[in-house]
Design an enzyme around this catalytic site. Structure first.
Site, PDB file in Angstrom:
ATOM      1  N   TYR A   1      57.673  50.167  28.579  1.00 23.88           N
ATOM      2  CA  TYR A   1      56.469  49.787  29.337  1.00 23.88           C
ATOM      3  C   TYR A   1      55.602  48.886  28.472  1.00 23.88           C
ATOM      4  O   TYR A   1      55.424  49.148  27.286  1.00 23.88           O
ATOM      5  CB  TYR A   1      55.674  51.042  29.726  1.00 23.88           C
TER       6      TYR A   1
ATOM      7  N   ASP B   1      56.138  45.557  20.663  1.00 25.89           N
ATOM      8  CA  ASP B   1      54.977  46.103  21.356  1.00 25.89           C
ATOM      9  C   ASP B   1      54.672  47.455  20.715  1.00 25.89           C
ATOM     10  O   ASP B   1      55.321  48.458  21.003  1.00 25.89           O
ATOM     11  CB  ASP B   1      55.262  46.241  22.855  1.00 25.89           C
TER      12      ASP B   1
ATOM     13  N   LYS C   1      45.542  51.173  21.958  1.00 25.80           N
ATOM     14  CA  LYS C   1      45.369  52.618  21.761  1.00 25.80           C
ATOM     15  C   LYS C   1      44.665  52.976  20.436  1.00 25.80           C
ATOM     16  O   LYS C   1      43.450  52.859  20.366  1.00 25.80           O
ATOM     17  CB  LYS C   1      46.710  53.334  21.955  1.00 25.80           C
TER      18      LYS C   1
HETATM   19  C1  LIG Z   1      49.734  51.831  26.798  1.00 21.55           C
HETATM   20  C2  LIG Z   1      50.683  50.722  26.558  1.00 21.55           C
HETATM   21  C3  LIG Z   1      50.447  49.426  27.010  1.00 21.55           C
HETATM   22  C4  LIG Z   1      49.284  49.082  27.903  1.00 21.55           C
HETATM   23  O1  LIG Z   1      48.071  49.301  27.263  1.00 21.55           O
HETATM   24  P1  LIG Z   1      46.737  49.461  28.185  1.00 21.55           P
HETATM   25  O2  LIG Z   1      45.648  49.609  27.171  1.00 21.55           O
HETATM   26  O3  LIG Z   1      46.975  50.667  29.017  1.00 21.55           O
HETATM   27  O4  LIG Z   1      46.617  48.231  28.968  1.00 21.55           O
HETATM   28  C5  LIG Z   1      51.322  48.435  26.649  1.00 21.55           C
HETATM   29  N1  LIG Z   1      52.384  48.684  25.877  1.00 21.55           N
HETATM   30  C6  LIG Z   1      52.666  49.925  25.424  1.00 21.55           C
HETATM   31  C7  LIG Z   1      53.831  50.147  24.549  1.00 21.55           C
HETATM   32  C8  LIG Z   1      51.817  50.985  25.768  1.00 21.55           C
HETATM   33  O5  LIG Z   1      52.110  52.208  25.349  1.00 21.55           O
END
Ligand SMILES: *Cc1c(COP(=O)(O)O)cnc(C)c1O
Length: 435
Positions: A149, A244, A272
């Site tokens: 994701y 990511d 995060k």
């Molecule tokens: C949470 C997450 C996102 C999206 O971040 P948001 O702050 O919710 O937009 C993108 N990539 C990864 C790996 C994530 O865990």
């Protein structure tokens, strides 16, 4: 014995109201508790490893706001820094020294990036990183993996079609097919699929994006060999490798998965943890790559609240704590002990549960497979057991994220007493799930 359900009267009333204001009553879908029993709990406060809901129920929290709260809730250092900074105003839309301060804390302790740009969410960080990769390589296609994701930007709300190497199919209404056509989706842990994709789209793939620690669809830990192979293929093909690290950054170690696996990606995204619980995302790369971003470069990216002082303050305080000697060692040891004890218990009872873990992340898989490296290996039927366990745990004061596809997080605030209490609750809950 099953415990009686806790009272959720106040949460239920708030949820009814919320449904009249927000689609599905929430401002982010997973919060609606669609995959578990009961009405969503409305949280009133958090302190350390504990949260309290609107009905006054107390829980030990393993969701930790989905990862940002590596120090636990309402950590004194974060609260004090934020309180101090907000006395001077909330936002200027002009540079502040706080941005330098957070950047320096990060860049001088991370060998994998030389320059960084702050944004306001993980989604925004990833979206910007993709644009940078496309602008830098002057190519359009992006390759992603099924089961990773990357936030909700159009190019990445794409899932695999049928076949080894596929153009993506959109996974949300409102994403034009033309966007999905620029995104190639392959399975994780499949060298053959990668090889085919690079051959079929030779010279067209701007970037491969991966969660190096895939933690949004179970915890699909990849092998070192596979990640090394991916790095090599990208290099050979002039394709940028984007890690990511919105979850894994500052989580599996200060340098995230890049440091953990010793792999140099071309661009890294963060979110995060970097914001200490406030909305911050970031992307970073070499100075040479980052200087393709506006205003020096031709890749446009901007934000009214980017580098917001209050958010920077939270980040500075939290990141500062992570740099203290031994921080990760003790967090990881605590998690390993917790996971080992539970695995030992389920093995003795012969329950089909495997707890996958890395750093302070853990995931309960109701499976007898020794490893799960791809999304396809997760049995959707196993989620019934998670759902039952979730209910038993909530009724015992343990809060896990409300879906069996979500991982749990342990924070520095979780005490050995918390973990003992949690283990007992888990053992009792699993005895009921498998009775
Ligand atoms: C949470 C997450 C996102 C999206 O971040 P948001 O702050 O919710 O937009 C993108 N990539 C990864 C790996 C994530 O865990």
């Amino acid at each position: 014995m099953s415990k009686p359900d806790i009272s959720r009267a106040k949460s239920a009333a708030l949820y009814e109201k919320a449904k009249t204001y927000f689609p599905g009553g929430v401002n982010s879908p997973v919060r609606a508790f669609k995959s578990v029993y009961g009405t969503p709990l409305f949280i009133e406060k958090g302190d350390g490893s504990h949260i309290w809901d609107a009905d006054g129920n107390e829980f030990i929290d393993f969701c930790c706001s989905w990862g940002p709260l590596i120090l636990g809730h309402n950590h004194a250092a974060v609260r004090e820094k934020v309180t101090e900074v907000m006395q001077k105003g909330m936002s200027f839309g002009a540079p502040t020294a706080l941005e330098n301060e957070l950047a320096e804390l990060i860049l001088s302790n991370n060998r994998f990036i030389q320059k960084i740009r702050f944004v306001s969410s993980g989604t925004e960080a990833v979206m910007s990183a993709i644009r940078l990769a496309r602008g830098y390589t002057k190519r359009d296609k992006v390759l992603k993996f099924e089961g990773c994701y990357h936030g909700h930007s159009d190019s990445l709300l794409v899932k695999a079609g049928s076949g080894l190497v596929t153009f993506g199919e959109t996974s949300s209404a409102g994403v034009p097919k033309a966007f999905a056509d620029e995104t190639i989706v392959v399975s994780l842990d499949d060298k053959k699929a990668l090889q085919e994709a690079f051959e079929e789209f030779k010279g067209q793939i701007a970037a491969v994006i991966i969660e190096p620690v895939p933690a949004n669809n179970g915890l699909l830990l990849q092998t070192q060999d596979y990640l090394d192979h991916l790095r090599q293929l990208c290099t050979e093909n002039g394709t940028m490798l984007i890690f990511d690290e919105v979850i894994s950054g500052f989580r599996v170690g200060f340098e995230g998965a890049a440091g953990y696996y010793g792999i140099q990606p071309d661009i890294i995204t963060y979110g995060k943890i970097i914001g200490g619980g406030l909305p911050v995302g970031a992307y970073g790369a070499s100075a040479e790559v980052m200087d393709h971003v506006s205003p020096v470069g031709s890749v446009y990216q901007a934000g009214t609240l980017s580098g917001n002082p209050v958010a920077m303050a939270a980040g500075i305080a939290q990141i500062g704590e992570l740099l203290k000697p031994g921080f990760y060692d003790s967090l990881h040891a605590k998690t390993a002990g917790f996971v080992n004890d539970i695995q030992h218990f389920v093995d003795e009872r012969g329950y089909t549960v495997k707890i996958f873990t890395i750093g302070s992340i853990f995931w309960f898989a109701f499976t007898d497979q020794e490893s799960i490296t791809t999304a396809e290996q997760i049995d959707p039927n196993s989620m019934i057991r998670f759902k039952e366990m979730h209910r038993e745990l909530i009724n015992r004061g343990i809060y896990l994220g409300p879906s069996g596809y979500e991982v749990g997080f342990i924070s520095a605030a979780h005490t050995s007493t918390d973990l003992e209490t949690t283990k007992t609750a888990i053992f009792d809950s699993l005895d009921i799930v498998f009775k």
